[in-house]
Design a protein around this motif. Structure first.
Motif, PDB file in Angstrom:
ATOM      1  N   ALA A 282       0.827  -1.219   0.000  1.00 40.05           N
ATOM      2  CA  ALA A 282       0.000   0.000   0.000  1.00 40.05           C
ATOM      3  C   ALA A 282       0.857   1.263   0.000  1.00 40.05           C
ATOM      4  CB  ALA A 282      -0.932  -0.012   1.212  1.00 40.05           C
ATOM      5  N   LEU A 283       2.060   1.167   0.564  1.00 41.18           N
ATOM      6  CA  LEU A 283       2.970   2.330   0.589  1.00 41.18           C
ATOM      7  C   LEU A 283       3.717   2.495  -0.732  1.00 41.18           C
ATOM      8  CD1 LEU A 283       4.589   1.996   4.138  1.00 41.18           C
ATOM      9  CD2 LEU A 283       2.887   3.670   3.434  1.00 41.18           C
ATOM     10  N   GLY A 284       3.619   1.477  -1.595  1.00 40.35           N
ATOM     11  CA  GLY A 284       4.317   1.561  -2.890  1.00 40.35           C
ATOM     12  C   GLY A 284       5.705   0.941  -2.882  1.00 40.35           C
ATOM     13  N   VAL A 285       5.975   0.085  -1.876  1.00 39.37           N
ATOM     14  CA  VAL A 285       7.280  -0.582  -1.811  1.00 39.37           C
ATOM     15  C   VAL A 285       7.310  -1.710  -2.843  1.00 39.37           C
ATOM     16  CG1 VAL A 285       8.809  -1.998  -0.358  1.00 39.37           C
ATOM     17  CG2 VAL A 285       7.601  -0.038   0.628  1.00 39.37           C
ATOM     18  N   LYS A 286       8.407  -1.781  -3.598  1.00 41.99           N
ATOM     19  CA  LYS A 286       8.529  -2.821  -4.621  1.00 41.99           C
ATOM     20  C   LYS A 286       9.105  -4.086  -3.988  1.00 41.99           C
ATOM     21  CE  LYS A 286      10.213  -3.525  -9.289  1.00 41.99           C
ATOM     22  NZ  LYS A 286      11.309  -3.255 -10.205  1.00 41.99           N
ATOM     23  N   ILE A 287       8.391  -5.201  -4.192  1.00 41.59           N
ATOM     24  CA  ILE A 287       8.833  -6.489  -3.636  1.00 41.59           C
ATOM     25  C   ILE A 287       9.069  -7.467  -4.779  1.00 41.59           C
ATOM     26  CG2 ILE A 287       8.143  -8.463  -2.194  1.00 41.59           C
ATOM     27  CD1 ILE A 287       6.546  -6.351  -0.502  1.00 41.59           C
ATOM     28  N   ASP A 288      10.250  -8.089  -4.766  1.00 40.44           N
ATOM     29  CA  ASP A 288      10.599  -9.049  -5.806  1.00 40.44           C
ATOM     30  C   ASP A 288      10.953 -10.384  -5.149  1.00 40.44           C
ATOM     31  OD1 ASP A 288      11.423 -10.267  -8.202  1.00 40.44           O
ATOM     32  OD2 ASP A 288      13.465  -9.514  -7.990  1.00 40.44           O
ATOM     33  N   ARG A 289      10.163 -11.408  -5.395  1.00 38.20           N
ATOM     34  CA  ARG A 289      10.397 -12.743  -4.830  1.00 38.20           C
ATOM     35  C   ARG A 289      10.662 -12.698  -3.326  1.00 38.20           C
ATOM     36  NH1 ARG A 289      14.716 -14.424  -9.244  1.00 38.20           N
ATOM     37  NH2 ARG A 289      15.122 -12.225  -8.882  1.00 38.20           N
ATOM     38  N   THR A 290       9.754 -12.116  -2.607  1.00 40.59           N
ATOM     39  CA  THR A 290       9.739 -11.986  -1.130  1.00 40.59           C
ATOM     40  C   THR A 290      10.829 -11.077  -0.557  1.00 40.59           C
ATOM     41  OG1 THR A 290      11.161 -13.827  -0.361  1.00 40.59           O
ATOM     42  CG2 THR A 290       8.901 -14.402  -1.002  1.00 40.59           C
ATOM     43  N   HIS A 291      11.507 -10.330  -1.417  1.00 40.30           N
ATOM     44  CA  HIS A 291      12.512  -9.403  -0.894  1.00 40.30           C
ATOM     45  C   HIS A 291      12.221  -7.974  -1.352  1.00 40.30           C
ATOM     46  CE1 HIS A 291      14.554 -13.290  -0.479  1.00 40.30           C
ATOM     47  NE2 HIS A 291      14.997 -12.737   0.629  1.00 40.30           N
ATOM     48  N   VAL A 292      12.501  -7.031  -0.474  1.00 38.58           N
ATOM     49  CA  VAL A 292      12.277  -5.623  -0.796  1.00 38.58           C
ATOM     50  C   VAL A 292      13.390  -5.145  -1.730  1.00 38.58           C
ATOM     51  CG1 VAL A 292      12.202  -3.279   0.178  1.00 38.58           C
ATOM     52  CG2 VAL A 292      11.060  -5.166   1.367  1.00 38.58           C
ATOM     53  N   VAL A 293      12.990  -4.479  -2.799  1.00 38.14           N
ATOM     54  CA  VAL A 293      13.967  -3.973  -3.766  1.00 38.14           C
ATOM     55  C   VAL A 293      14.543  -2.661  -3.237  1.00 38.14           C
ATOM     56  CG1 VAL A 293      14.301  -3.183  -6.144  1.00 38.14           C
ATOM     57  CG2 VAL A 293      12.725  -5.075  -5.666  1.00 38.14           C
TER      58      VAL A 293
END
Length: 464
Positions: A282-293
């Motif tokens: 909801a904050l717009g954080v990018k997540i790639d395969r369970t990890h924060v980018v």
């Protein structure tokens, strides 16, 4: 009542989070840490530290059986598994208590509870007495990771264990299957095998310790097999049939599927980041395969929100998390922070024999386009190793043939996890072969092999 405000809030008190909090406080920031379970995180409570305590017991037990070699007598050898585990838990407890003391000393506010981020700059902490909101311009996510669970291989705590069950075993496995030969898998395989479990390790890749240099992996495998382990490479566990006291594992390789019986299975097939339930999407954080980018400064792209340690991706190592924590705290405090170079982060595995490495493997250096010079030196050529009764091992160095830059160093053998930092400093200082050749290493030490492995890369080894 207005929400309490801080300069910096850290979510998670593992080796990334608590170190970030301490460094922030040292720099004059007001800091709060939110932790849902244990100060010190997985590393101190259920990972790095308690496993090393277990492995130390196994190492001493192994040495006791070799007493005769050293002119000593040891009879009626045995062990008390409950006492071995109790020592490991006591070590973890002592260190976890120490973290509490350090945070208090540095005037860091500690809030125990579940954290969510309902709005930018706001952290909601759900504790035993309800939920309170705190605010900060800068928030650091340090929520870590947990064991990956593969469908059909789920742990039940009885027949199939995660690392947590393996750290507090209710019984000694007789016939053990370890799925995965990364650091976690091979350390538990080493521990239980040394204490007498009939141990089989299954690895889906073409070799054990797949992130290590191929030569080091091959050497380590030979030692594991010598110790009685069965190693199955290029093999997948497709199914586990469970019945009281028994697991039938279906093992698939290029030739087909076979079954084998075990009484215990440890699943160590990697980790996934703890990214759920925080409100990150909801904050717009990018997540790639369970990890924060994140970028090189651990920034998520959302203003004032950082992610460090395991949640921010590989390498999943406590020391990487701690250094990222320091870097981010310094960035927030307006200091000139330096990004961490992945090629200067060492990896250590505490099996018997130990394995340690930093930088590029020979294969990766060549794939990256380098012309390389490679040096090797065996433990059998070192006086201290022979005096210790530890003649099995090797030190390997990889240099850029054009510039003399140390590209990587790889070791297997006794105490190499303590030796590797010499090469880590070398990599950090961008050392060349000439600097290392001119360094005087003390005698008699295992570290002399580090010198010889450099000399060997240039055809100048003295003791081989």
């Amino acid at each position: 009542m207005a929400a309490k405000s801080f300069d910096m809030i850290v979510i998670g008190a593992g080796p990334g989070g608590y170190v970030a909090a301490i460094r922030g406080a040292q720099l004059g920031l007001s800091v709060a840490v939110v932790e849902r379970e244990h100060l010190g995180g997985i590393c101190l409570n259920w990972g790095c530290i308690p496993t090393k305590a277990l492995l130390r017991s196994a190492e001493v037990f192994h040495l006791m059986h070799r007493a005769k070699e050293f002119g000593l007598k040891a009879e009626g050898l045995g062990y008390d598994l409950d006492a071995v585990v109790a020592r490991s838990r006591a070590v973890a407890k002592q260190l976890s208590g120490g973290i509490g003391h350090l945070l208090k000393k540095n005037k860091v506010t500690v809030l125990m509870g579940e954290a969510t981020l309902p709005r930018p700059g706001v952290v909601a902490v759900k504790g035993g007495t309800g939920t309170e909101e705190i605010t900060a311009k800068n928030i650091i996510l340090a929520t870590g990771a947990r064991a990956r669970v593969l469908p059909g291989l789920e742990a039940d705590g009885d027949l199939v264990w995660t690392y947590k069950h393996a750290l507090t075993p209710k019984r000694m496995p007789k016939k053990l299957l370890v799925i995965g030969s990364g650091a976690i898998g091979i350390e538990f395989a080493s521990f239980f095998n040394t204490l007498g479990a009939d141990t089989t390790v299954v690895e889906v890749m073409d070799r054990v310790l797949p992130v290590e240099d191929a030569e080091i992996s091959a050497f380590a495998k030979k030692q594991f097999v010598k110790q009685g382990m069965k190693i199955l490479e290029k093999t997948t566990v497709v199914k586990l049939d469970r019945s009281p006291g028994k697991v039938v594992a279906h093992l698939q390789d290029a030739k087909g599927t076979v079954t084998a019986d075990f009484d215990t299975v440890i699943s160590a097939v990697g980790i996934v980041g703890n990214v759920e339930g925080l409100g990150l999407e909801a904050l717009g954080v990018k997540i790639d395969r369970t990890h924060v980018v994140v970028d090189e400064f651990c920034r998520t792209g959302v203003p004032g929100l950082y992610a460090i340690g395991d949640i921010a991706g590989a390498p999943w190592l406590a020391h990487k998390a701690s250094h990222e924590g320091v870097m981010v705290a310094e960035l927030i405090a307006g200091k000139h922070a330096h990004p961490i170079k992945p090629g200067t982060i060492a990896g250590c595995t505490y099996c018997t024999p130990q394995v340690a490495s930093v930088g590029l493997t020979e294969e990766k250096a060549k794939a990256a386009g380098y012309t390389v010079k490679v040096g090797r030196f065996p433990f059998i050529g070192n006086g201290k190793a022979i005096a210790l009764g530890e003649p099995e091992g090797m030190v390997k160095t990889v240099f850029d043939a054009k510039t003399g830059e140390l590209l990587g160093a790889h070791m297997v053998g006794a105490e190499v996890t303590e030796l590797i930092q010499g090469y880590v400093i070398g990599r950090t200082l961008e050392t060349t072969e000439e600097d290392l050749m001119h360094t005087v290493f003390p005698h008699p030490t295992l570290s002399e092999m580090m010198h010889e492995a450099v000399l060997d890369a240039y055809g100048r080894a003295l003791h081989m």
